[in-house]
Design a protein around this motif. Sequence first.
Motif: not given
Length: 152
Positions: A58, A60, A63, A65, A104-107, A111, A140
């Motif tokens: 992670i 961020n 989020l 993210a 886009r942001s990765g959750k 992945t 993403i």
Amino acid sequence: MSDTQPSPTLAELVLQVRKTREYSRLTDAIPYARFMGIGVEHLAGEMLCRMTYTPKLIGNSFLPALHGGTLGALLECSAIFELLLQTETQRVPKVISLTVDFLRSGKAQDTFAKAFITRQGRRVANVRVEAWQDDRTRPIASANALFLLSEP
């Protein structure tokens, strides 16, 4: 005297993995891939890379993210594994250039990435990579990379 056999060289290991498709033997031999949780899997008839989610990925926490550097690492490793397993190169390909597009942001979840060799010469290869999570049609991140290959 020990009965243990010496570890195979990377070139020998790659040749074995090309034949057996025991991809974990290759990724386990690379400390960085192990640390990042990046593995190669044969899913739905194709070779994919998976970066298993752990909280250390992670960037961020608000989020939350995935850190962009972890996505870049997944994209680069995917391209290298594709070149190692699909070409005749005897050494790890060297990055000449790598351009990453963050889409886009990765959750906070696993992945996946798939690399495609778009052009390969005797000394240089171009590779395109896409990374996604839930939906492959909504990547993403993506990357275009140029690699220096070893002589066969």
